[in-house]
Design an enzyme around this catalytic site. Structure first.
Site, PDB file in Angstrom:
ATOM      1  N   GLY A 212      43.711  44.524  38.801  1.00  0.00           N
ATOM      2  CA  GLY A 212      44.327  45.011  39.810  1.00  0.00           C
ATOM      3  C   GLY A 212      43.851  46.301  40.632  1.00  0.00           C
ATOM      4  N   SER A 213      44.808  47.511  40.267  1.00  0.00           N
ATOM      5  CA  SER A 213      44.232  48.596  40.929  1.00  0.00           C
ATOM      6  C   SER A 213      44.940  49.695  40.281  1.00  0.00           C
ATOM      7  CB  SER A 213      44.410  48.661  42.396  1.00  0.00           C
ATOM      8  OG  SER A 213      43.712  47.589  43.030  1.00  0.00           O
TER       9      SER A 213
END
Length: 774
Positions: A212-213
């Site tokens: 993801g991030s």
């Protein structure tokens, strides 16, 4: 002076001489290091013009090919039955099937609706971007723009950009099942020979999104000096294809002045910073879409039952143009959405599956991010999200120059109440989809299982913004793809009581959430007494591997006590060499870390929780999770014959690939750019995240797929933003561009670049003359 710089200066002189016509957009473009274009214009059309021109010089061929794909015209130029890899669909798709799917999802009516819906400012950006892009198409080719002679090469139309605006919100929903939409056909009427393996495909998409991030924001109680704010953005976007990010700086005096990044081909920022705010986005935990399992009418397989009453499916015929005439594809629709099919989701005479996607009605995405970019405080960011509610799949972490920080998950998701989730959840094989994708799998033959409609919702059938989590603070907020429950350090900061489909509460957090909290504590209590761009960058590249810190002592104790393991097909296998390599490892994923690759391979063999981040299954932890101590637990390791076999397997895979167990990470994990090998630090599970493809024999890991992409670490104060930034794979996808690998070399050296933002800073750092576009 190199040839690219010379051609830029020659073009500048020519353009400065062009007369302006009344009503024409205009822009000035100044370049600074690493090919960053700073665009200034009197209006949004001019800003789009300047950015479209600069973007085309970096990514001309990639973007035109993307436009051809989204327009559903690949089969005009390529063999309709030939396939290409669609990363977000999780596998190969034929050109004809791809064209049909995108003609269905991004149809003319939907494009027309979007054009009518967006604001005048967005229309200006789009029209200007297309004009600027096509301005470069009309210019002489830059080295490496070989696509100009391809039959599919063409200018952009505004509808190409509007299709992209429609597609981006679908990347984690409908785009993951495009093959299933086209493959679905009634019993006895096969439409295509390609039956997608949905489980494998969604598994690949899950891997693509794994990681993801990271996002973090510090307020006045968390920054060095105690004034202003700090924003950190670290999305983990794909390194390949058209979903790459690109850096932009747009300045329309009095309206917007933002440095940030966006998906290739969009004319507005999705993350970035201004004089007053900085924000990051991270993938949420929402189960935003629904797969409905529906009973088929026994009398007719193209009818289905809801509350015992028969309803007809809608047949959507799609004509796909090819060089030899049209080919036909059919998509079937239910009240919930299109039918999807395949071996995992068979359309039989008793059951059929439909895909309900809230993002297909999200026409607010573009204006949502433009509104965030124009905000002057985190309160204005919140107000923009509540007013437009158009963020498709993102958490937001944000800081402002007055020292406030903000976390929210005001994204778009179908409203499945907790009661519906309990009553309507399908118990059969299709439920396995919930471990592979961000979906719920519900009983579509019960009308009470349709998405709940709440009058407070801006979009019917979605969770209202008022019921979604957000918080304002003065210290710190962070998110690394875990749910809203833990987004700050203080025990009283926990967010509870939200619908289950938004995300789990009081559950174990992933490695990156825990290390983000650890880093936040360290910088706030360290020598600087708060975060700075420099100390955050140092923490980032420290490349700590928290999972190793938590379990490696127990792993080593076990392999020393049990140096041999019986492995099926191999007999007794010694763990001595692997154990010694891990014992000497520094428990980091730095370029010189010896043993890091072995630990990565070991971890991959172990069971872990199905989540965007990374956490081992509860049975592997010696100390279980305690919601009262979420940053300290779980910990320790329950070693067993299974885990010893995993270590033996990891060692075998490395050695059989011709790699040493204690090789420095940079020797076996690298990127090749124009014949140069660039060592890369980081891990596929850690905060400094990079995910490579499979190991290549005699080579190592040399094919990055996703991970660190755009990065900013910026202080926001009275003197404007200052700090550091990077685009790990660099601005250009053209191998012959001087900006194909220049920032990648910085990334390899474990450093970022200085931000250039204000007008005086830009002019001082400017490379070449100002380009004037009219």
């Amino acid at each position: 002076m190199n040839s690219s710089a010379a051609s830029l200066l020659a073009m500048s002189a020519a353009m400065l001489a062009l007369p302006a016509e009344a009503g024409q957009p205009q822009a000035s473009v100044r370049y600074t290091a690493y090919g960053v274009a700073h665009v200034s214009a009197p209006d949004f059309a001019g800003a789009g013009l300047g950015y479209g021109w600069a973007f085309a010089r970096d990514n001309l061929c990639q973007n035109v090919e993307q436009a051809v794909r989204l327009a559903g015209t690949r089969s005009l130029y390529f063999d309709p039955e030939a396939t290409y890899l669609d990363l977000f669909a999780g596998g190969e798709i034929s050109n004809a099937d791809s064209d049909a799917a995108y003609r269905y999802l991004l149809n003319e009516d939907q494009v027309a609706r979007l054009r009518r819906t967006v604001t005048a400012d967005m229309r200006g950006l789009v029209s200007g971007f297309v004009a600027g892009f096509n301005r470069h198409v009309d210019e002489s080719a830059l080295p490496g723009e070989d696509c100009r002679t391809a039959p599919w090469f063409r200018k952009l139309a505004e509808d190409d950009v509007y299709r992209l605006i429609l597609e981006i919100p679908l990347l984690e929903t409908s785009a993951s099942v495009v093959r299933e939409m086209v493959a679905a056909s009634p019993p006895g009427h096969p439409q295509t020979m390609r039956q997608p393996d949905t489980a494998v495909a969604l598994g690949q998409v899950k891997k693509l999104m794994l990681g993801g991030s990271n996002g973090a924001a510090f307020g006045s109680a968390g920054v060095a000096g105690g004034q202003g704010g700090f924003s950190f953005a670290n999305p983990h976007y794909t390194w390949k294809g058209t979903a790459r990010l690109h850096i932009m700086h747009l300045n329309v005096p009095g309206k917007i002045d933002v440095f940030g990044a966006t998906a290739s081909g969009l004319p507005f920022p999705m993350m970035g910073f201004s004089n007053m705010v900085g924000w990051a986005i991270t993938h949420t935990t929402d189960r935003r879409s629904t797969v409905y399992e529906i009973d088929v009418d026994p009398a007719d397989p193209i009818r289905y039952l809801v509350d015992g009453k028969s309803e007809a499916m809608r047949r959507v015929e799609l004509r796909v143009p090819t060089a030899k005439g049209d080919v036909l594809r059919t998509i079937w629709e239910t009240r919930y959405g299109p039918v999807i099919g395949g071996p995992m989701l068979p359309w039989t005479r008793s059951r059929v599956y439909a895909f309900a996607d809230p993002e297909r009605e999200n026409l607010r995405f573009a204006d949502q991010f433009l509104a965030i970019a124009r905000a002057r405080s985190v309160r204005e960011i919140s107000a923009a999200q509540h007013r437009l509610h158009g963020s498709p799949w993102s958490n937001v972490t944000a800081a402002d120059s007055s020292g406030h920080v903000y976390y929210s998950n005001v994204s778009v998701a179908g409203y499945v109440t907790d009661a519906q989730l309990s009553r309507c959840l399908v118990k059969g094989p299709a439920q396995a989809l919930m471990d592979l994708a961000d979906v719920t799998v519900l009983n579509g033959s019960d009308s009470g299982c349709a998405w709940t409609k709440d009058r407070r919702a801006l979009q019917a059938g979605t969770i209202p913004a008022a019921l979604r989590p957000e918080t304002f603070r003065r210290d710190v907020v962070f998110n690394s793809n875990d749910s809203h429950w833990l987004t700050s350090l203080a025990p009283d900061s926990r967010l509870n009581g939200y619908p289950d489909v938004i995300g789990p509460e009081a559950t174990a957090r992933g490695e990156r959430t825990r290390i983000a909290a650890n880093y936040a504590q360290e910088v706030m209590t360290g020598p600087d007494k708060g975060v700075t761009p420099a100390n955050w960058e140092a923490h980032f590249f420290s490349a700590r591997n928290l999972t190793a810190e938590l379990i490696l002592d127990d792993v080593l104790a076990d392999c020393r006590a049990n140096p041999d393991v019986e492995v099926s097909g191999f007999g007794k296998v010694s763990l001595n060499e692997a154990c010694a390599a891990l014992a000497d490892w520094d428990r980091k994923d730095g370029i010189n870390s010896r043993g890091a690759a072995l630990f990565r391979m070991f971890i991959e063999q172990l069971d872990h929780v199905a989540m965007t981040g990374f956490a081992l299954k509860p049975s592997l932890w010696r100390v279980p999770f305690d919601p009262e101590r979420p940053l300290e637990t779980p910990s320790g390791f329950n070693a067993s014959k299974t885990t010893r076999t995993a270590l033996a397997t990891a060692a075998y895979r490395l050695t059989s690939a011709g790699l040493k167990l204690d090789a420095p990470l940079g020797e076996v994990q690298f990127i090749e750019r124009n014949g140069r090998r660039l060592p890369i630090s980081g891990s596929r599970y850690a905060y400094h995240l990079i995910r490579f493809g499979p190991i290549a024999k005699g080579v190592g890991f040399a094919e990055p797929l996703t991970g660190d992409s755009y990065i900013h670490a910026v202080t926001l104060g009275s003197r404007g933003p200052s700090g550091r930034f990077l685009l790990t794979y660099s601005q250009s996808s053209n191998p012959r561009s001087p900006h194909f690998a220049d920032m990648t070399e910085l990334y390899s050296r474990e450093t970022w670049a200085n931000v250039t933002f204000g007008t005086a800073e830009i002019r001082k750092a400017q490379i070449g003359k100002t380009v004037i576009l009219r």
